[in-house]
Scaffold this motif. Structure first.
Motif, PDB file in Angstrom:
ATOM      1  N   PRO A 134       6.202  39.159 -32.489  1.00 34.11           N
ATOM      2  CA  PRO A 134       4.975  39.340 -33.283  1.00 34.11           C
ATOM      3  C   PRO A 134       3.720  39.105 -32.447  1.00 34.11           C
ATOM      4  CG  PRO A 134       6.022  37.229 -33.782  1.00 34.11           C
ATOM      5  CD  PRO A 134       6.983  37.993 -32.919  1.00 34.11           C
ATOM      6  N   LYS A 135       2.686  39.880 -32.729  1.00 28.43           N
ATOM      7  CA  LYS A 135       1.406  39.708 -32.036  1.00 28.43           C
ATOM      8  C   LYS A 135       0.715  38.461 -32.570  1.00 28.43           C
ATOM      9  CE  LYS A 135      -1.277  43.248 -31.689  1.00 28.43           C
ATOM     10  NZ  LYS A 135      -2.060  44.417 -32.140  1.00 28.43           N
ATOM     11  N   VAL A 136       0.245  37.639 -31.648  1.00 31.15           N
ATOM     12  CA  VAL A 136      -0.426  36.409 -32.059  1.00 31.15           C
ATOM     13  C   VAL A 136      -1.825  36.355 -31.464  1.00 31.15           C
ATOM     14  CG1 VAL A 136       1.719  35.118 -32.313  1.00 31.15           C
ATOM     15  CG2 VAL A 136       0.525  35.078 -30.113  1.00 31.15           C
ATOM     16  N   CYS A 137      -2.692  35.594 -32.099  1.00 32.97           N
ATOM     17  CA  CYS A 137      -4.077  35.425 -31.637  1.00 32.97           C
ATOM     18  C   CYS A 137      -4.101  34.723 -30.286  1.00 32.97           C
ATOM     19  CB  CYS A 137      -4.862  34.623 -32.672  1.00 32.97           C
ATOM     20  SG  CYS A 137      -6.531  34.181 -32.146  1.00 32.97           S
ATOM     21  N   PHE A 151      -6.557  41.268 -30.636  1.00 30.41           N
ATOM     22  CA  PHE A 151      -6.132  40.203 -29.734  1.00 30.41           C
ATOM     23  C   PHE A 151      -6.613  38.829 -30.186  1.00 30.41           C
ATOM     24  CE2 PHE A 151      -5.767  44.023 -27.300  1.00 30.41           C
ATOM     25  CZ  PHE A 151      -4.654  43.824 -26.484  1.00 30.41           C
ATOM     26  N   VAL A 152      -7.750  38.808 -30.895  1.00 28.91           N
ATOM     27  CA  VAL A 152      -8.304  37.557 -31.415  1.00 28.91           C
ATOM     28  C   VAL A 152      -8.464  37.728 -32.922  1.00 28.91           C
ATOM     29  CG1 VAL A 152     -10.160  35.862 -31.235  1.00 28.91           C
ATOM     30  CG2 VAL A 152      -9.572  37.257 -29.244  1.00 28.91           C
ATOM     31  N   ARG A 209      -6.355  40.111 -17.007  1.00 23.67           N
ATOM     32  CA  ARG A 209      -6.216  41.497 -17.479  1.00 23.67           C
ATOM     33  C   ARG A 209      -6.110  41.642 -19.003  1.00 23.67           C
ATOM     34  NH1 ARG A 209      -4.988  45.281 -13.483  1.00 23.67           N
ATOM     35  NH2 ARG A 209      -4.731  44.373 -11.419  1.00 23.67           N
ATOM     36  N   LEU A 210      -6.587  40.673 -19.748  1.00 22.66           N
ATOM     37  CA  LEU A 210      -6.581  40.814 -21.207  1.00 22.66           C
ATOM     38  C   LEU A 210      -7.839  41.573 -21.632  1.00 22.66           C
ATOM     39  CD1 LEU A 210      -5.166  37.410 -22.524  1.00 22.66           C
ATOM     40  CD2 LEU A 210      -3.980  39.560 -22.100  1.00 22.66           C
ATOM     41  N   THR A 211      -7.866  42.848 -21.242  1.00 16.33           N
ATOM     42  CA  THR A 211      -9.070  43.655 -21.468  1.00 16.33           C
ATOM     43  C   THR A 211      -9.352  43.864 -22.954  1.00 16.33           C
ATOM     44  OG1 THR A 211      -7.704  45.643 -21.196  1.00 16.33           O
ATOM     45  CG2 THR A 211      -8.880  44.837 -19.255  1.00 16.33           C
TER      46      THR A 211
END
Length: 234
Positions: free
Chosen positions: A16-19, A32-33, A88-90
């Motif tokens: 799962p995608k997390v903040c 992403f946030v 690299r968290l663009t």
């Protein structure tokens, strides 16, 4: 199509995608946030009625300095910007840029000035060697988010170049920063900025040495008024 949706569903369950900030699971409309962190985690720098968010004295030609948040040394925001700049968290940059764009739209000093004018977003350029090593310019992704919200266009990167490798300026005094950044930028295509209101985009506004030097070169090239918009101010 079914197979693709099935695979995406399994992936979402297993990974799962997390903040990036709080670590909680992201909603489908979050990137992403999470919205909670973007809206409540950091101290907002803009205060209604103020022309600039810091106490810096702006040079001639620079109409506005606007930061989204106040920098929190050793805190969540510093870590978030570190992730954007070096890992690299663009997508984080785009999320921050959208939030910065919304903040700008709430600032009447910004809104009243851009009416009926040609306005561009200018991410602070990186020195070519540094950009190759890093693989991207974090200011560009912040500008992408601002562009999505405001509808303003991003000036293409070859118009203005960074011709001096200044390295990191962390820990430098104001005088040393100014000396270090002197002559760092060159406007290659002045016709692209002539009479254009340029909104300089960067991650952190500290003393203003970098953005003020870039502003100086823009004015020499015949640009219109200049604004500075950053994710944070230290």
């Amino acid at each position: 199509m079914f197979l693709k949706k099935f695979t995406e569903g399994i992936s979402e369950i297993l990974f799962p995608k997390v903040c990036t900030v709080c670590g909680l699971r992201l909603a489908t409309n979050e990137n992403f946030v999470c919205h909670n962190c973007l809206n409540d985690k950091f101290e907002e720098a803009y205060r209604p009625g103020k022309g600039s968010t810091s106490d810096a004295m702006l040079p001639e030609g620079v109409y506005l300095q606007h930061a989204l948040w106040n920098f929190d040394k050793g805190g969540y925001l510093q870590e978030l910007l570190h992730q954007l700049k070096y890992h690299r968290l663009t997508g984080v940059g785009v999320d921050i840029g959208r939030q910065l764009g919304k903040s700008l739209l709430r600032n009447p000093h910004f809104m009243n000035r851009i009416k009926d004018r040609k306005v561009c977003l200018l991410p602070v350029p990186l020195y070519p060697k540094k950009r190759r090593m890093r693989g991207y310019n974090q200011a560009f992704y912040i500008a992408e988010g601002v562009a999505e919200v405001t509808g303003l266009y991003i000036l293409k990167k070859d118009v203005i170049q960074r011709i001096k490798n200044t390295g990191t300026q962390t820990g430098f005094s104001l005088e040393k920063r100014r000396k270090n950044i002197d002559g760092a930028f060159q406007v290659i295509e002045p016709e692209r900025v002539k009479d254009v209101l340029c909104v300089i985009i960067d991650d952190v506004f500290t003393t203003g040495a970098t953005t003020f030097e870039l502003s100086s070169e823009l004015k020499k090239a015949g640009s219109g008024e200049i604004m500075i918009a950053t994710a944070a101010q230290a």
